[in-house]
Design an enzyme around this catalytic site. Structure first.
Site, short mmCIF file in Angstrom:
data_model
loop_
_atom_site.label_atom_id
_atom_site.label_comp_id
_atom_site.label_asym_id
_atom_site.label_seq_id
_atom_site.Cartn_x
_atom_site.Cartn_y
_atom_site.Cartn_z
NE ARG A 60 -2.98 0.42 3.33
CZ ARG A 60 -2.32 0.66 4.19
NH1 ARG A 60 -1.51 1.46 4.54
NH2 ARG A 60 -2.34 -0.29 5.28
CE1 TYR B 167 -16.43 11.96 -16.37
CE2 TYR B 167 -15.68 11.87 -13.87
CZ TYR B 167 -16.06 11.20 -15.09
OH TYR B 167 -16.43 9.91 -15.09
CG ASP C 151 -9.63 16.33 -14.58
OD1 ASP C 151 -8.91 15.73 -15.34
OD2 ASP C 151 -10.66 16.00 -14.33
CE LYS D 67 -12.15 8.29 -18.35
NZ LYS D 67 -12.79 9.51 -17.90
C1 LIG Z 1 -13.23 9.94 -16.48
C2 LIG Z 1 -12.79 11.36 -15.88
C3 LIG Z 1 -12.53 11.26 -14.70
C4 LIG Z 1 -12.59 10.24 -13.70
O1 LIG Z 1 -11.76 9.19 -13.88
P1 LIG Z 1 -12.20 7.56 -13.63
O2 LIG Z 1 -10.80 7.03 -13.94
O3 LIG Z 1 -13.13 7.19 -13.99
O4 LIG Z 1 -12.09 7.51 -12.07
C5 LIG Z 1 -12.22 12.63 -14.29
N1 LIG Z 1 -11.95 13.75 -14.95
C6 LIG Z 1 -12.33 13.67 -16.23
C7 LIG Z 1 -12.29 14.65 -17.11
C8 LIG Z 1 -12.83 12.42 -16.92
O5 LIG Z 1 -12.84 12.31 -18.09
#
Ligand SMILES: *Cc1c(COP(=O)(O)O)cnc(C)c1O
Length: 383
Positions: free
Chosen positions: A50, A102, A174, A199
């Site tokens: 962890r 988001y 982000d 992504k």
């Molecule tokens: C998908 C996404 C998230 C969340 O990420 P997860 O890996 O699905 O938890 C946060 N911000 C943006 C812009 C996203 O496209």
């Protein structure tokens, strides 16, 4: 002094060393929860998985290198990464966040952290004049997303960071949509950059992972403490898959951006389309900012078909063959989404439309297939 590597080389080598065990060129998947110690506390840098795992360390170093940061942290998901960042706040603190954030972040902020006494205000940061008025002595952090989902608004990271610095407020970005290939928020003055590595970083729709990168040692120490204390780490197999994806990030992003530019221009001139949202158009309200802070305009776009009804959108979506109807984005394959019924389905029609998300709006995550095949698919569906 050693010359810094260019981005494309960092994608492959950044923060990476051959494995110390047998010299494996690819990081081994250390599928273990614990590590042997010679005498109590005397180990090879890893005690319990962890706290740290060598495969995760390889990913953390890679992402830090890509974002031009000093410290990287990997999490179980993008949401777990955001959750760790929010834990830097105390009850009474306030966060100013971009309005078209988001949906998962909006839910975490309003449904969980508001309950813990943190206050959020959501503002349209693509026009900046209101930002400074909202700052109070309690403001702790500004939360930026750019480009935004699904309307591809652009926020000027440099300007936001300048305002924040004046008031000693943290700026978190982000960077999921842009990736460090297109945009490097730490270089533009932000304090924290985070990713849903699910992504583009992973890039193959086969893993759920999150990442955070910072330059400040004190901030890094606090985040490492939270990561270890709360425990939302990513596993070694997921770290391995994400690292494997990152090695082609630059090549994929270049093709994503080229394909998206062609599709944006094709849709703009289509008789069955009224509007296309893509920051590469000169007519986009923040085109100049996008041009200055991004290397290209990314792999996402949205458009409104001429007949603005849910039925028409559904009809088009059901006819698409290469574009798969699915949540998520950023993989090598093209995906299509319908914000009104999918990502923003929990909002009322009024709430949605106040954000510009009309009934027929369609969002594309353009993959790296041959662009003519993608355009043919859109053509037959629109016709
Ligand atoms: C998908 C996404 C998230 C969340 O990420 P997860 O890996 O699905 O938890 C946060 N911000 C943006 C812009 C996203 O496209």
């Amino acid at each position: 002094m050693k010359k810094e590597l260019n981005f494309n080389s960092k994608a492959i080598h950044g923060g990476q060393e051959p494995d110390i065990g047998y010299g494996a060129v690819m990081p081994p998947i250390y599928q273990t929860s614990t590590f042997a110690q010679d005498t109590p506390g005397n180990h090879k840098g890893y005690a319990y998985a962890r706290s740290a795992n060598p495969t995760r360390t390889a990913l953390e170093n890679s992402v830090a290198s890509l974002e031009n940061g000093a410290y990287g942290l990997a999490f179980a998901s993008g949401m777990a990464a955001i959750d760790a960042i929010l834990k830097l706040c105390q009850p009474g603190d306030e966060i100013i966040a971009v309005k078209d954030i988001y949906g998962g972040s909006f839910r975490l902020f309003t449904k969980i952290y508001e309950g813990y006494g943190i206050k959020f205000s959501f503002v349209e940061m693509h026009s900046m004049h209101t930002l400074e008025d909202l700052i109070s002595s309690k403001t702790k952090m500004i939360w930026v997303e750019t480009p935004t989902n699904p309307l591809l608004n652009i926020v000027d990271i440099k300007t936001v960071s300048k305002v924040a610095k004046k008031h000693s407020i943290l700026v978190a970005v982000d960077n999921t949509f842009a990736t460090p290939y297109l945009q490097q928020p730490l270089n533009l003055g932000a304090d924290i950059v985070m990713h849903s590595a699910t992504k583009y970083l992973g890039g193959h729709s086969d893993v759920v992972v999150g990442a955070v990168v910072v330059n400040n040692k004190m901030l890094a120490d606090k985040l490492y403490f939270i990561q270890n204390a709360s425990g939302a780490i990513c596993g070694p197999m997921d770290a391995f898959l994400t690292l494997r994806g990152i090695k082609t990030l630059h090549v994929r992003m270049q093709r994503h951006a080229e394909n998206t530019a062609e599709i944006a221009k094709y849709l703009k001139h289509h008789s069955k389309v009224t509007k296309v949202f893509w920051p590469g158009f000169k007519s986009h309200p923040n085109h100049k900012v996008a041009k200055a802070q991004m290397k290209a305009y990314g792999g996402m776009l949205s458009f409104i078909p001429k007949t603005n009804t849910i039925e028409n959108a559904t009809n088009i979506l059901s006819k698409l063959k290469l574009f798969t109807l699915a949540e998520s984005l950023g993989g090598v394959e093209s995906l299509v989404g319908h914000p009104a019924t999918m990502s923003h389905g929990s909002m009322s029609k009024e709430e949605r439309e106040s954000r510009g998300i009309v009934d027929a709006l369609i969002r594309l995550s353009v993959g790296i297939e041959h662009v003519s095949d993608l355009i043919d698919d859109l053509e037959q569906a629109l016709r």
